[in-house]
Design a protein around this motif. Structure first.
Motif, PDB file in Angstrom:
ATOM      1  N   LEU A   1      34.945  30.307  -2.011  1.00  0.00           N
ATOM      2  CA  LEU A   1      35.257  31.473  -1.340  1.00  0.00           C
ATOM      3  C   LEU A   1      33.743  31.779  -0.489  1.00  0.00           C
ATOM      4  CD1 LEU A   1      37.180  34.735  -3.378  1.00  0.00           C
ATOM      5  CD2 LEU A   1      37.586  33.590  -1.396  1.00  0.00           C
ATOM      6  N   VAL A   2      33.061  30.895  -0.744  1.00  0.00           N
ATOM      7  CA  VAL A   2      31.434  31.446  -0.554  1.00  0.00           C
ATOM      8  C   VAL A   2      31.519  29.914   0.233  1.00  0.00           C
ATOM      9  CG1 VAL A   2      28.443  31.225  -0.392  1.00  0.00           C
ATOM     10  CG2 VAL A   2      30.147  33.082  -3.074  1.00  0.00           C
ATOM     11  N   MET A   3      31.941  28.746  -0.148  1.00  0.00           N
ATOM     12  CA  MET A   3      31.658  27.638   0.977  1.00  0.00           C
ATOM     13  C   MET A   3      32.593  28.312   1.983  1.00  0.00           C
ATOM     14  SD  MET A   3      32.477  24.963  -2.176  1.00  0.00           S
ATOM     15  CE  MET A   3      31.921  23.449  -0.300  1.00  0.00           C
ATOM     16  N   LEU A   4      33.524  28.573   1.695  1.00  0.00           N
ATOM     17  CA  LEU A   4      35.101  29.221   3.274  1.00  0.00           C
ATOM     18  C   LEU A   4      33.976  30.209   3.858  1.00  0.00           C
ATOM     19  CD1 LEU A   4      37.846  29.146   1.767  1.00  0.00           C
ATOM     20  CD2 LEU A   4      37.395  26.974   3.391  1.00  0.00           C
ATOM     21  N   ASN A   5      32.901  30.561   3.818  1.00  0.00           N
ATOM     22  CA  ASN A   5      32.496  32.043   4.044  1.00  0.00           C
ATOM     23  C   ASN A   5      33.028  33.335   4.104  1.00  0.00           C
ATOM     24  OD1 ASN A   5      29.939  31.194   5.247  1.00  0.00           O
ATOM     25  ND2 ASN A   5      29.972  30.122   6.307  1.00  0.00           N
ATOM     26  N   TYR A   6      34.543  34.037   3.264  1.00  0.00           N
ATOM     27  CA  TYR A   6      34.703  34.213   3.258  1.00  0.00           C
ATOM     28  C   TYR A   6      33.738  36.323   3.418  1.00  0.00           C
ATOM     29  CZ  TYR A   6      38.975  32.745   2.777  1.00  0.00           C
ATOM     30  OH  TYR A   6      40.376  32.203   3.067  1.00  0.00           O
ATOM     31  N   VAL A   7      32.477  35.963   2.472  1.00  0.00           N
ATOM     32  CA  VAL A   7      31.739  36.928   2.381  1.00  0.00           C
ATOM     33  C   VAL A   7      30.050  36.305   1.596  1.00  0.00           C
ATOM     34  CG1 VAL A   7      30.712  38.542   0.688  1.00  0.00           C
ATOM     35  CG2 VAL A   7      33.045  38.453   0.721  1.00  0.00           C
ATOM     36  N   ALA A   8      29.527  36.587   3.206  1.00  0.00           N
ATOM     37  CA  ALA A   8      28.205  36.015   2.878  1.00  0.00           C
ATOM     38  C   ALA A   8      27.022  37.021   2.412  1.00  0.00           C
ATOM     39  CB  ALA A   8      27.944  35.427   4.960  1.00  0.00           C
ATOM     40  N   PRO A   9      26.065  36.335   1.339  1.00  0.00           N
ATOM     41  CA  PRO A   9      25.240  37.658   0.818  1.00  0.00           C
ATOM     42  C   PRO A   9      24.397  38.219   1.906  1.00  0.00           C
ATOM     43  CG  PRO A   9      25.560  35.533  -0.153  1.00  0.00           C
ATOM     44  CD  PRO A   9      26.080  35.760   0.824  1.00  0.00           C
ATOM     45  N   ILE A  10      23.905  39.461   1.701  1.00  0.00           N
ATOM     46  CA  ILE A  10      22.561  40.327   3.407  1.00  0.00           C
ATOM     47  C   ILE A  10      21.980  39.793   2.359  1.00  0.00           C
ATOM     48  CG2 ILE A  10      22.270  42.512   3.341  1.00  0.00           C
ATOM     49  CD1 ILE A  10      24.798  43.030   2.913  1.00  0.00           C
ATOM     50  N   THR A  11      20.850  39.436   3.446  1.00  0.00           N
ATOM     51  CA  THR A  11      19.366  39.081   3.739  1.00  0.00           C
ATOM     52  C   THR A  11      18.781  39.488   4.784  1.00  0.00           C
ATOM     53  OG1 THR A  11      19.749  36.947   4.876  1.00  0.00           O
ATOM     54  CG2 THR A  11      19.933  36.776   1.839  1.00  0.00           C
ATOM     55  N   GLY A  12      16.883  39.993   4.654  1.00  0.00           N
ATOM     56  CA  GLY A  12      16.174  40.284   5.503  1.00  0.00           C
ATOM     57  C   GLY A  12      16.354  41.752   5.876  1.00  0.00           C
ATOM     58  N   VAL A  13      17.262  42.281   5.826  1.00  0.00           N
ATOM     59  CA  VAL A  13      17.304  43.963   5.309  1.00  0.00           C
ATOM     60  C   VAL A  13      15.501  44.387   5.965  1.00  0.00           C
ATOM     61  CG1 VAL A  13      18.085  46.204   4.934  1.00  0.00           C
ATOM     62  CG2 VAL A  13      19.065  43.962   4.109  1.00  0.00           C
ATOM     63  N   THR A  14      15.826  44.996   7.157  1.00  0.00           N
ATOM     64  CA  THR A  14      14.916  45.531   8.342  1.00  0.00           C
ATOM     65  C   THR A  14      15.586  47.070   9.024  1.00  0.00           C
ATOM     66  OG1 THR A  14      14.946  44.135  10.166  1.00  0.00           O
ATOM     67  CG2 THR A  14      13.605  43.897   8.568  1.00  0.00           C
ATOM     68  N   ILE A  15      14.154  48.038   8.879  1.00  0.00           N
ATOM     69  CA  ILE A  15      14.141  49.070   9.445  1.00  0.00           C
ATOM     70  C   ILE A  15      13.187  48.847  11.308  1.00  0.00           C
ATOM     71  CG2 ILE A  15      14.241  51.081   9.944  1.00  0.00           C
ATOM     72  CD1 ILE A  15      15.440  51.478   6.938  1.00  0.00           C
ATOM     73  N   SER A  16      13.973  49.197  12.478  1.00  0.00           N
ATOM     74  CA  SER A  16      12.685  49.008  13.140  1.00  0.00           C
ATOM     75  C   SER A  16      13.365  49.698  14.199  1.00  0.00           C
ATOM     76  CB  SER A  16      13.234  48.116  14.378  1.00  0.00           C
ATOM     77  OG  SER A  16      14.745  48.051  15.052  1.00  0.00           O
ATOM     78  N   SER A  17      11.846  49.887  15.047  1.00  0.00           N
ATOM     79  CA  SER A  17      12.029  51.909  15.710  1.00  0.00           C
ATOM     80  C   SER A  17      10.939  51.709  17.210  1.00  0.00           C
ATOM     81  CB  SER A  17      11.376  52.866  14.704  1.00  0.00           C
ATOM     82  OG  SER A  17      11.631  54.181  15.607  1.00  0.00           O
ATOM     83  N   PRO A  18      11.750  52.280  18.135  1.00  0.00           N
ATOM     84  CA  PRO A  18       9.954  51.790  19.366  1.00  0.00           C
ATOM     85  C   PRO A  18       9.201  51.962  18.995  1.00  0.00           C
ATOM     86  CG  PRO A  18      12.542  52.984  19.989  1.00  0.00           C
ATOM     87  CD  PRO A  18      13.067  52.751  17.879  1.00  0.00           C
ATOM     88  N   ALA A  19       8.156  51.243  19.530  1.00  0.00           N
ATOM     89  CA  ALA A  19       6.845  51.738  19.554  1.00  0.00           C
ATOM     90  C   ALA A  19       5.991  52.656  20.058  1.00  0.00           C
ATOM     91  CB  ALA A  19       6.293  49.804  18.883  1.00  0.00           C
ATOM     92  N   ALA A  20       6.383  53.876  19.104  1.00  0.00           N
ATOM     93  CA  ALA A  20       5.868  55.202  20.159  1.00  0.00           C
ATOM     94  C   ALA A  20       5.005  56.080  19.623  1.00  0.00           C
ATOM     95  CB  ALA A  20       7.022  55.839  21.132  1.00  0.00           C
ATOM     96  N   VAL A  21       4.085  56.709  20.003  1.00  0.00           N
ATOM     97  CA  VAL A  21       3.747  58.280  19.505  1.00  0.00           C
ATOM     98  C   VAL A  21       4.874  59.060  19.595  1.00  0.00           C
ATOM     99  CG1 VAL A  21       1.112  59.337  19.396  1.00  0.00           C
ATOM    100  CG2 VAL A  21       1.059  56.929  20.150  1.00  0.00           C
TER     101      VAL A  21
END
Length: 516
Positions: free
Chosen positions: A114-134
């Motif tokens: 299943l992994v080889m067929l890319n049915y489910v790709a593990p999650i990596t590199g989770v980040t939270i971004s926000s506009p740079a502002a005061v």
């Protein structure tokens, strides 16, 4: 394979033996909880949640229900978990919603396939971004975006470790990956977390959101009255991000003090008046102020009590309370409150008011209380009387004052050092008197033994007449005088009178020495 229906995503879901999957609904948290959430597997109920959770024993330690969204997490997967899952949700004041989805659980080489067929790709590199502002409270808006690599099945948002709900200022995107906050408030500052999940992996990212606000709640900490000549410290506080800048005014005029603390080294009449603290936020450009009126007194009015008093069961105990005053304050009321150990609330037990007189409240102490000036007298104190007693005195014009005394009640009263010292001194004196009496008796007995001189030229001893000492050894015996009617008078010598007193003579043994 079945397709997702209604509030569940399109399936099927895939999972590995021993792994974890999450059935995530498309519902968002509401202000009021759902009336009922129910999940079934192959037509058999595995969990129903109303006011309590009822869980199937076979799933008791493997499932977790999110009551806010109706989502279900299933852990420690086995091949037998494959099949159709259905959910039924009844919201508060809404219509019932349903959904169904199929789960396929794979084991061994099937997982690798299943992994080889890319049915489910593990999650990596989770980040939270926000506009740079005061961000400034009530003026700015912002959004937070959860980004990750891999196949994301669900996204859950939290703030400071708790689920984040929508409100009139907070909303979510359709796929739940973006949070919108407009406008921001001071309560929005904190740590936001984004949890991205799929059937084979889960990953979380965090983001700290800063909101500039204030200054709010400006206050001055310090006395409103102090004795002349005393050092006085006034401290200004304010809720502000970033921290506020402070300045002081005295009686409407600016002072050179530009920090949060104002110190008067020695209070004089010229230092009394209105002190104004001004707080400024250099980012929000807002400012706020507060005023404290400082007065001088000859001496600070205070209460004098004992921090701790020990009483003994069955005896009376006095809890002292005295008003130490420098001015001519008039006492208008004296009140005592009682608080037992481990109890939060205190109870008024006795109060004296100059206008209404003495009043003793209903309590186990009622018939055993009395007030001596401001002090409290408890008669026949009991073990249950132990606790914290508060003396409160109201005066004019200085106001009210209170102090606390802890009463400890013991079973028996030990001997005091004064009593022990008295007993020791009495014993020592008694022993000294007995020793003196014994010594006096011994001396008297010793002085009553008198030597007897023997004149061997006569056969009769005259005790009253001195005699010439001989060389004979004499053994003396005590001579006791007593009246005897049968005794004959001794032979009298020439020139002596006959004594008519009766005399009893003791036996005298004379030992003759051999001539040398």
């Amino acid at each position: 394979m079945g397709a997702g229906d209604g509030i569940l995503p399109q399936g099927p879901l895939s999972g590995a033996v021993g792994g974890t999957v999450k059935f995530t609904t498309s519902l968002r948290p509401t202000q009021t909880p759902f009336l009922s959430v129910s999940w079934s597997f192959k037509g058999v109920n595995i969990i129903t949640s109303t006011s309590v959770n009822i869980t199937d024993p076979g799933h008791a330690n493997r499932i977790t229900l999110d009551r806010a969204t109706g989502s279900l997490e299933l852990r420690n997967l086995v091949l037998e978990d494959s099949g159709e899952y259905t959910v039924t949700i009844i919201p508060d004041g809404g219509l019932q919603t349903d959904g169904r989805i199929t789960l396929n659980v794979y084991g061994g080489s099937a997982v690798v396939y299943l992994v080889m067929l890319n049915y489910v790709a593990p999650i990596t590199g989770v980040t939270i971004s926000s506009p740079a502002a005061v961000l400034i409270e009530d003026k700015s808006s912002t959004n937070l975006t959860c980004e990750a690599s891999g196949s994301i099945s669900s996204t859950v948002w939290m703030k400071d470790g708790k689920s984040l709900y929508s409100s009139n200022r907070v909303s979510f995107s359709v796929d739940n990956r973006v949070v919108f906050i407009q406008p921001v408030h001071s309560s929005d500052r904190g740590t936001y977390q984004c949890q991205a999940s799929n059937p084979v992996s889960t990953m979380t990212a965090a983001f700290n959101l800063t909101v500039n606000f204030g200054p709010h709640n400006v206050s001055i900490i310090g006395p409103s009255a102090a004795p002349l000549g005393q050092r006085v410290t006034l401290q200004c506080t304010a809720e502000s991000v970033p921290p506020a800048n402070f300045s002081w005014m005295f009686n409407g005029k600016e002072t050179p003090v530009n920090n949060s603390v104002y110190i008067i080294e020695m209070l004089g009449a010229e230092n009394t008046g209105n002190y104004t603290c001004l707080a400024r936020n250099m980012v929000t450009t807002l400012e706020n102020s507060t005023v404290l009126n400082l007065k001088a007194v000859l001496q600070a009015v205070r209460l004098k009590v004992l921090p701790e008093v020990t009483g003994h069961r069955g005896l009376d105990v006095l809890l002292p309370c005295e008003l130490i005053e420098g001015t001519k304050d008039n006492i208008t009321q004296v009140q005592w409150d009682f608080q037992r150990a481990k109890e939060e609330n205190k109870t008024m037990i006795i109060v004296f008011n100059t206008q209404f007189g003495l009043n003793i409240s209903e309590s186990p102490l009622k018939d055993r209380l009395n007030m001596e000036k401001q002090s409290l007298m408890i008669r026949d104190v009991q073990m249950k009387d132990s606790g914290l007693y508060t003396c409160s005195i109201s005066t004019f014009p200085s106001g009210s004052f209170q102090e606390k005394t802890k009463l400890i009640v013991q079973e028996q009263r030990p001997l005091s050092p004064e009593v022990i010292s008295t007993v020791v001194i009495a014993v020592v004196l008694l022993m000294a008197i007995l020793a003196s009496l014994a010594y006096f008796i011994i001396i008297r007995r010793g002085s009553s033994i008198r030597p007897v001189d023997i004149d061997t030229s006569d056969l009769v001893m005259d005790v009253a007449r001195p005699s010439v000492a001989r060389n004979e050894d004499v053994v003396y015996s005590d001579v006791k005088l007593k009246t005897s009617r049968d005794a004959k008078p001794p032979l009298s010598r020439k020139g002596t009178k006959t004594v008519n007193d009766d005399v009893t003579y003791a036996e005298v043994v004379v030992l003759h020495r051999q001539p040398q």
